[in-house]
Design a protein around this motif. Structure first.
Motif, PDB file in Angstrom:
ATOM      1  N   GLY A 162       0.824  -1.200   0.000  1.00 36.11           N
ATOM      2  CA  GLY A 162       0.000   0.000   0.000  1.00 36.11           C
ATOM      3  C   GLY A 162       0.857   1.248   0.000  1.00 36.11           C
ATOM      4  N   THR A 163       0.255   2.365   0.378  1.00 40.20           N
ATOM      5  CA  THR A 163       0.949   3.657   0.421  1.00 40.20           C
ATOM      6  C   THR A 163       1.134   4.086   1.874  1.00 40.20           C
ATOM      7  OG1 THR A 163       0.028   4.329  -1.709  1.00 40.20           O
ATOM      8  CG2 THR A 163       0.892   6.069  -0.298  1.00 40.20           C
ATOM      9  N   PHE A 164       2.347   4.431   2.233  1.00 36.48           N
ATOM     10  CA  PHE A 164       2.687   4.816   3.606  1.00 36.48           C
ATOM     11  C   PHE A 164       3.534   6.094   3.558  1.00 36.48           C
ATOM     12  CE2 PHE A 164       2.318   0.269   3.050  1.00 36.48           C
ATOM     13  CZ  PHE A 164       1.468  -0.126   4.069  1.00 36.48           C
ATOM     14  N   HIS A 165       3.968   6.548   4.723  1.00 35.72           N
ATOM     15  CA  HIS A 165       4.797   7.757   4.772  1.00 35.72           C
ATOM     16  C   HIS A 165       5.870   7.604   5.839  1.00 35.72           C
ATOM     17  CE1 HIS A 165       1.133   9.206   2.778  1.00 35.72           C
ATOM     18  NE2 HIS A 165       1.934  10.071   2.169  1.00 35.72           N
ATOM     19  N   ILE A 166       7.034   8.170   5.578  1.00 37.30           N
ATOM     20  CA  ILE A 166       8.123   8.138   6.545  1.00 37.30           C
ATOM     21  C   ILE A 166       7.700   8.891   7.807  1.00 37.30           C
ATOM     22  CG2 ILE A 166      10.483   8.927   7.015  1.00 37.30           C
ATOM     23  CD1 ILE A 166      10.404   6.566   5.137  1.00 37.30           C
ATOM     24  N   GLN A 167       7.948   8.272   8.957  1.00 29.92           N
ATOM     25  CA  GLN A 167       7.572   8.854  10.244  1.00 29.92           C
ATOM     26  C   GLN A 167       8.755   9.591  10.885  1.00 29.92           C
ATOM     27  OE1 GLN A 167       4.176   8.429  11.269  1.00 29.92           O
ATOM     28  NE2 GLN A 167       4.162   7.708   9.137  1.00 29.92           N
ATOM     29  N   ASP A 168       8.480  10.261  11.993  1.00 32.39           N
ATOM     30  CA  ASP A 168       9.529  10.998  12.704  1.00 32.39           C
ATOM     31  C   ASP A 168      10.564  10.070  13.324  1.00 32.39           C
ATOM     32  OD1 ASP A 168       8.681  13.627  12.257  1.00 32.39           O
ATOM     33  OD2 ASP A 168       7.183  13.489  13.844  1.00 32.39           O
ATOM     34  N   ASN A 169      10.111   8.906  13.781  1.00 25.29           N
ATOM     35  CA  ASN A 169      10.994   8.023  14.546  1.00 25.29           C
ATOM     36  C   ASN A 169      12.046   7.351  13.668  1.00 25.29           C
ATOM     37  OD1 ASN A 169       9.580   8.659  16.838  1.00 25.29           O
ATOM     38  ND2 ASN A 169       8.258   6.863  16.752  1.00 25.29           N
ATOM     39  N   ARG A 170      13.280   7.420  14.133  1.00 25.77           N
ATOM     40  CA  ARG A 170      14.416   6.784  13.479  1.00 25.77           C
ATOM     41  C   ARG A 170      15.561   6.722  14.465  1.00 25.77           C
ATOM     42  NH1 ARG A 170      14.874  10.384   8.357  1.00 25.77           N
ATOM     43  NH2 ARG A 170      12.649  10.655   8.710  1.00 25.77           N
ATOM     44  N   GLY A 171      16.520   5.853  14.219  1.00 25.05           N
ATOM     45  CA  GLY A 171      17.618   5.725  15.173  1.00 25.05           C
ATOM     46  C   GLY A 171      18.750   4.866  14.651  1.00 25.05           C
ATOM     47  N   GLU A 172      19.823   4.824  15.431  1.00 21.29           N
ATOM     48  CA  GLU A 172      21.039   4.132  14.988  1.00 21.29           C
ATOM     49  C   GLU A 172      20.972   2.627  15.172  1.00 21.29           C
ATOM     50  OE1 GLU A 172      24.362   5.951  16.886  1.00 21.29           O
ATOM     51  OE2 GLU A 172      24.193   7.821  15.742  1.00 21.29           O
ATOM     52  N   SER A 173      20.211   2.136  16.161  1.00 22.83           N
ATOM     53  CA  SER A 173      20.141   0.688  16.364  1.00 22.83           C
ATOM     54  C   SER A 173      18.947   0.327  17.241  1.00 22.83           C
ATOM     55  CB  SER A 173      21.428   0.158  17.010  1.00 22.83           C
ATOM     56  OG  SER A 173      21.578   0.682  18.323  1.00 22.83           O
ATOM     57  N   PHE A 174      18.551  -0.940  17.172  1.00 23.82           N
ATOM     58  CA  PHE A 174      17.500  -1.463  18.051  1.00 23.82           C
ATOM     59  C   PHE A 174      17.701  -2.966  18.184  1.00 23.82           C
ATOM     60  CE2 PHE A 174      15.651  -2.471  13.959  1.00 23.82           C
ATOM     61  CZ  PHE A 174      14.992  -3.674  14.182  1.00 23.82           C
ATOM     62  N   TYR A 175      17.070  -3.523  19.203  1.00 19.13           N
ATOM     63  CA  TYR A 175      17.091  -4.981  19.392  1.00 19.13           C
ATOM     64  C   TYR A 175      15.733  -5.418  19.904  1.00 19.13           C
ATOM     65  CZ  TYR A 175      18.150  -9.659  21.032  1.00 19.13           C
ATOM     66  OH  TYR A 175      18.136 -11.009  21.236  1.00 19.13           O
ATOM     67  N   ASN A 176      15.149  -6.439  19.263  1.00 16.66           N
ATOM     68  CA  ASN A 176      13.849  -6.980  19.650  1.00 16.66           C
ATOM     69  C   ASN A 176      14.056  -8.339  20.297  1.00 16.66           C
ATOM     70  OD1 ASN A 176      11.276  -8.135  19.798  1.00 16.66           O
ATOM     71  ND2 ASN A 176      10.567  -7.106  17.941  1.00 16.66           N
ATOM     72  N   PRO A 177      13.949  -8.440  21.635  1.00 17.73           N
ATOM     73  CA  PRO A 177      14.189  -9.721  22.311  1.00 17.73           C
ATOM     74  C   PRO A 177      13.165 -10.794  21.940  1.00 17.73           C
ATOM     75  CG  PRO A 177      13.287  -8.098  23.834  1.00 17.73           C
ATOM     76  CD  PRO A 177      13.608  -7.363  22.579  1.00 17.73           C
ATOM     77  N   ASN A 178      11.966 -10.381  21.564  1.00 22.08           N
ATOM     78  CA  ASN A 178      10.944 -11.369  21.177  1.00 22.08           C
ATOM     79  C   ASN A 178      11.326 -12.091  19.891  1.00 22.08           C
ATOM     80  OD1 ASN A 178       9.248 -10.673  23.356  1.00 22.08           O
ATOM     81  ND2 ASN A 178       8.381  -8.964  22.207  1.00 22.08           N
ATOM     82  N   LEU A 179      12.011 -11.384  19.010  1.00 20.45           N
ATOM     83  CA  LEU A 179      12.452 -11.990  17.745  1.00 20.45           C
ATOM     84  C   LEU A 179      13.910 -12.424  17.798  1.00 20.45           C
ATOM     85  CD1 LEU A 179      10.852  -9.444  15.216  1.00 20.45           C
ATOM     86  CD2 LEU A 179       9.930 -11.651  15.974  1.00 20.45           C
ATOM     87  N   ASN A 180      14.578 -12.069  18.899  1.00 23.69           N
ATOM     88  CA  ASN A 180      16.008 -12.353  19.038  1.00 23.69           C
ATOM     89  C   ASN A 180      16.781 -11.783  17.842  1.00 23.69           C
ATOM     90  OD1 ASN A 180      18.282 -13.391  20.363  1.00 23.69           O
ATOM     91  ND2 ASN A 180      18.184 -15.318  19.230  1.00 23.69           N
ATOM     92  N   GLU A 181      16.431 -10.542  17.504  1.00 25.58           N
ATOM     93  CA  GLU A 181      17.014  -9.925  16.310  1.00 25.58           C
ATOM     94  C   GLU A 181      16.980  -8.410  16.440  1.00 25.58           C
ATOM     95  OE1 GLU A 181      16.319 -11.602  12.154  1.00 25.58           O
ATOM     96  OE2 GLU A 181      15.091  -9.788  12.091  1.00 25.58           O
ATOM     97  N   GLY A 182      17.966  -7.766  15.888  1.00 28.69           N
ATOM     98  CA  GLY A 182      18.013  -6.310  15.877  1.00 28.69           C
ATOM     99  C   GLY A 182      18.514  -5.823  14.535  1.00 28.69           C
ATOM    100  N   ALA A 183      18.834  -4.537  14.450  1.00 29.23           N
ATOM    101  CA  ALA A 183      19.357  -3.963  13.211  1.00 29.23           C
ATOM    102  C   ALA A 183      19.877  -2.571  13.502  1.00 29.23           C
ATOM    103  CB  ALA A 183      18.280  -3.916  12.129  1.00 29.23           C
ATOM    104  N   ASN A 184      20.539  -1.989  12.529  1.00 29.88           N
ATOM    105  CA  ASN A 184      21.067  -0.631  12.647  1.00 29.88           C
ATOM    106  C   ASN A 184      20.381   0.287  11.640  1.00 29.88           C
ATOM    107  OD1 ASN A 184      22.931  -1.389  14.655  1.00 29.88           O
ATOM    108  ND2 ASN A 184      24.407  -2.055  13.103  1.00 29.88           N
ATOM    109  N   ASN A 185      20.501   1.579  11.883  1.00 34.35           N
ATOM    110  CA  ASN A 185      20.032   2.611  10.946  1.00 34.35           C
ATOM    111  C   ASN A 185      18.560   2.420  10.578  1.00 34.35           C
ATOM    112  OD1 ASN A 185      22.834   3.218  10.906  1.00 34.35           O
ATOM    113  ND2 ASN A 185      23.121   1.874   9.144  1.00 34.35           N
ATOM    114  N   TRP A 186      17.691   2.510  11.536  1.00 32.36           N
ATOM    115  CA  TRP A 186      16.278   2.249  11.262  1.00 32.36           C
ATOM    116  C   TRP A 186      15.483   3.540  11.053  1.00 32.36           C
ATOM    117  CZ3 TRP A 186      12.556   4.039  14.685  1.00 32.36           C
ATOM    118  CH2 TRP A 186      12.987   4.396  15.965  1.00 32.36           C
ATOM    119  N   THR A 187      14.526   3.441  10.149  1.00 33.28           N
ATOM    120  CA  THR A 187      13.630   4.553   9.831  1.00 33.28           C
ATOM    121  C   THR A 187      12.220   4.005   9.720  1.00 33.28           C
ATOM    122  OG1 THR A 187      15.389   5.643   8.564  1.00 33.28           O
ATOM    123  CG2 THR A 187      13.129   6.425   8.214  1.00 33.28           C
ATOM    124  N   SER A 188      11.290   4.549  10.480  1.00 31.42           N
ATOM    125  CA  SER A 188       9.923   4.038  10.498  1.00 31.42           C
ATOM    126  C   SER A 188       9.104   4.572   9.325  1.00 31.42           C
ATOM    127  CB  SER A 188       9.232   4.427  11.813  1.00 31.42           C
ATOM    128  OG  SER A 188       7.861   4.076  11.774  1.00 31.42           O
TER     129      SER A 188
END
Length: 214
Positions: free
Chosen positions: A125-151
């Motif tokens: 579908g069609t979405f839009h870039i949000q305000d939230n963004r950051g250098e890294s995150f980690y999701n313990p429920n998925l046992n996975e993270g990433a860097n340079n995220w943009t919502s």
């Protein structure tokens, strides 16, 4: 008496043999015709390239490299107030395109959500870039993270981000090798490390994001 019966009996016997022989010959032929396909079926297997709306540029890195920018040329310069930029995602094509006035100016290798029952875990579908963004995150429920995220989702569930990291912060090499080749995420759009950093630092809030299977 015996001679008078011999000829009719012989004739009947010959007829019986002929009938049995014809039945044996005709039965396999009938089964063969029934099982034989009337038309030859041609199976065409589509590749990821057939789903891409744009042909890969000549300067796309070969082989794919999740540690570097997807193209060898410099990233496009985006003005701070520029509002004619659109991000176009091809889930089955494993690509993200940066468009200016609907003209492609950059191609990125990507991996979206895995397909289950013919449907990707990444919403279309069609979405839009949000305000939230950051250098890294980690999701313990998925046992996975990433860097340079943009919502690009109002609930910040779905993101653009780098290839995934493990709980120790190191990149998951097995998953990183899928970039540009196949889907692999839980719904986010994975990018190379430099590509994800460029989007985080250069794409303004409110930029349109169009996500399609092709």
């Amino acid at each position: 008496m015996k001679k008078s019966l011999l000829k009719p009996l012989t004739f009947c016997f010959v007829i019986l043999i002929c009938v049995i022989s014809l039945a044996r010959i005709s039965m396999p032929q009938t089964q063969e015709k029934a099982s034989r396909p009337t038309k030859k079926e041609t199976i065409v297997k589509k590749t990821a390239a057939s789903f891409r709306p744009y042909q890969d540029p000549s300067d796309l890195r070969q082989p794919y490299n999740w540690c570097k920018s997807s193209e060898r040329k410099p990233y496009p310069k985006i003005k701070s107030l520029e509002n004619d930029i659109t991000i176009r995602v091809s889930l089955k094509g494993n690509r993200v395109y940066i468009l200016r006035n609907n003209q492609r100016i950059y191609t990125m290798l990507a991996s979206g959500g895995v397909f289950k029952n013919g449907k990707s875990l990444t919403p279309t579908g069609t979405f839009h870039i949000q305000d939230n963004r950051g250098e890294s995150f980690y999701n313990p429920n998925l046992n996975e993270g990433a860097n340079n995220w943009t919502s690009w989702d109002k609930k910040d569930v779905y993101l653009f981000h780098s290839v995934p990291t493990k709980d120790n912060g190191k990149y998951n090499l097995k998953e990183a090798k899928k970039l540009g080749k196949q889907s692999g995420s839980h719904g986010c759009i994975r990018l190379s490390v430099p590509d994800s950093a460029w989007i985080m630092n250069n794409i303004r809030t409110g930029t349109k994001v169009i996500i399609k299977n092709n």
